[in-house]
Design a protein around this motif. Structure first.
Motif, short mmCIF file in Angstrom:
data_model
loop_
_atom_site.label_atom_id
_atom_site.label_comp_id
_atom_site.label_asym_id
_atom_site.label_seq_id
_atom_site.Cartn_x
_atom_site.Cartn_y
_atom_site.Cartn_z
N THR A 263 0.80 -1.23 0.00
CA THR A 263 0.00 0.00 0.00
C THR A 263 0.83 1.28 0.00
O THR A 263 0.27 2.37 -0.15
N ARG A 264 2.15 1.17 0.16
CA ARG A 264 2.97 2.38 0.29
C ARG A 264 2.85 3.25 -0.96
O ARG A 264 3.08 2.81 -2.09
N GLY A 265 2.46 4.51 -0.76
CA GLY A 265 2.38 5.46 -1.86
C GLY A 265 1.22 5.24 -2.79
O GLY A 265 1.15 5.86 -3.86
N ILE A 266 0.30 4.38 -2.43
CA ILE A 266 -0.81 4.08 -3.32
C ILE A 266 -1.73 5.28 -3.38
O ILE A 266 -2.04 5.92 -2.37
N ALA A 267 -2.18 5.61 -4.59
CA ALA A 267 -2.98 6.82 -4.78
C ALA A 267 -4.45 6.59 -4.49
O ALA A 267 -5.16 7.49 -4.08
N SER A 268 -4.90 5.36 -4.70
CA SER A 268 -6.32 5.09 -4.54
C SER A 268 -6.67 4.92 -3.06
O SER A 268 -5.81 4.74 -2.21
N SER A 269 -7.96 5.00 -2.80
CA SER A 269 -8.45 4.82 -1.44
C SER A 269 -8.51 3.33 -1.12
O SER A 269 -9.31 2.59 -1.71
#
Length: 361
Positions: A235-241
């Motif tokens: 999940t690191r830096g993931i743009a989506s919710s």
């Protein structure tokens, strides 16, 4: 122990099923309890489990009693626990010498187990099966053992019940994220508890981005407390919710979450089998290690739900020494997304277990 009037063979009345290993193994063993209940109406079926998996089996419609095995307790203590319930039939679905000896010392008259173990002399009914190389699914191998006692199951059923309190707790948790249990959502389970090679964290990361942006569906990520660092990488830096519920759900809550999910995407692990047992749609990502073969450990009767790297099977993973390096990278994000898109956009029909009968709520 009663005898069948026609065959004069003993009829099981009080049966102990032993399965003290992992979640997926237990899920794939529960149809054995149903086989005994259907074949011998009025029989009493107990399961000996570890504490972690027992939570899921409490309330199972075909399990009358759950006993707990604590390896830290003495063998004598376990024997006393078993003897107290006067079982007449033992089926050792998880073969270990300690558990085989416990059944023998408890004086259970009929003891069923595999025939190729050093301790197989402790069984008086032996089923000669090489599980690893049988080409059969684990569930069918379990039913084969039950067959030594005369138990049969024409239609495979996973009769798990969903817990109302777990449903309420999960509903409250989802409400904080603006979701309800009836909202369409996808579940991604990036770990495997060490039971198989995982699809890379970077691939899961890219897939989640696409699922959210191109399909406009919320993605919930599940996992154990021990898999937190892995999920941090995913999940690191993931743009989506992304909604993380790793380490926060009980098994009963996880069952409710999977039951109502539009789709689960996972490595080969227990939650995948739980989702199948509850009638949910799944995609399983499998490594080419022979012992992890989807023939044995795949989603039951869901061959269209399996993706594997297109390489030959290996007996033991060489990791960095393998000419394919990380073979799981050969399963592309495009492949997984395409299959997910297909499953999510095809006409909605009731999902059936083993293509035969849907699981009860």
């Amino acid at each position: 122990m009663k005898a069948d009037k026609k065959t004069n063979s003993p009829v099981p009345q009080r049966i102990l099923l032993v399965r003290t290993d992992r979640l997926g193994d237990v899920i794939l063993s529960t149809p054995v309890s149903t086989a005994f209940k259907r074949t011998f109406p009025g029989s009493f079926v107990a399961m000996l489990l570890n504490r972690y998996t027992a939570e899921l089996v409490y309330g199972h419609t075909d399990v009358d009693l759950v006993l707990l095995d604590d390896p830290k307790e003495s063998l004598l203590s376990l024997v006393k626990t078993i003897r107290r319930h006067h079982f007449d039939t033992l089926v050792l679905l998880h073969p270990t010498g300690r558990l085989a000896l416990a059944g023998r010392l408890a004086g259970i008259p009929v003891r069923i187990g595999t025939g190729y173990r050093a301790y197989s002399f402790l069984f008086n009914r032996r089923v000669y099966q090489h599980r690893r190389n049988s080409g059969m699914h684990e569930l069918d191998l379990n039913l084969q053992l039950a067959g030594a006692a005369g138990a049969r199951l024409e239609t495979v059923r996973f009769n798990f019940t969903l817990d109302e309190e777990a449903l309420q707790r999960l509903s409250q948790r989802l409400h904080r994220f603006g979701l309800s249990i009836r909202s369409p959502y996808i579940v991604v389970h990036p770990g495997s508890g060490g039971s198989a090679r995982n699809w890379p964290a970077a691939s899961y990361h890219q897939l989640i981005e696409r699922l959210h942006h191109e399909l406009n569906l919320p993605v919930l990520i599940t996992g154990t407390e021990n898999e937190r660092l892995l999920i941090d990488r995913v999940t690191r830096g993931i743009a989506s919710s992304v909604i993380r519920v790793d380490g926060k759900l009980s098994i009963k809550e996880l069952a409710v979450l999977l039951k109502h999910a539009r789709l689960l995407i996972s490595n080969s692990t227990g939650p995948l089998h739980l989702a199948v047992a509850l009638g949910a749609e799944v995609i399983g990502l499998y490594c080419p290690i022979a012992a992890c073969s989807p023939d044995r450990w795949g989603p039951y009767h869901r061959t269209d739900s399996v993706l594997m790297p297109e390489v030959s099977f290996c007996t033991n993973c060489q990791k960095e020494g393998c000419r394919y390096l990380d073979c799981m990278e050969l399963i592309s994000v495009d492949q997984v997304f395409a299959l997910a898109h297909k499953k999510l956009t095809q006409p909605t029909t009731p999902i059936k277990v083993a293509d035969k009968e849907s699981t009860r709520d």
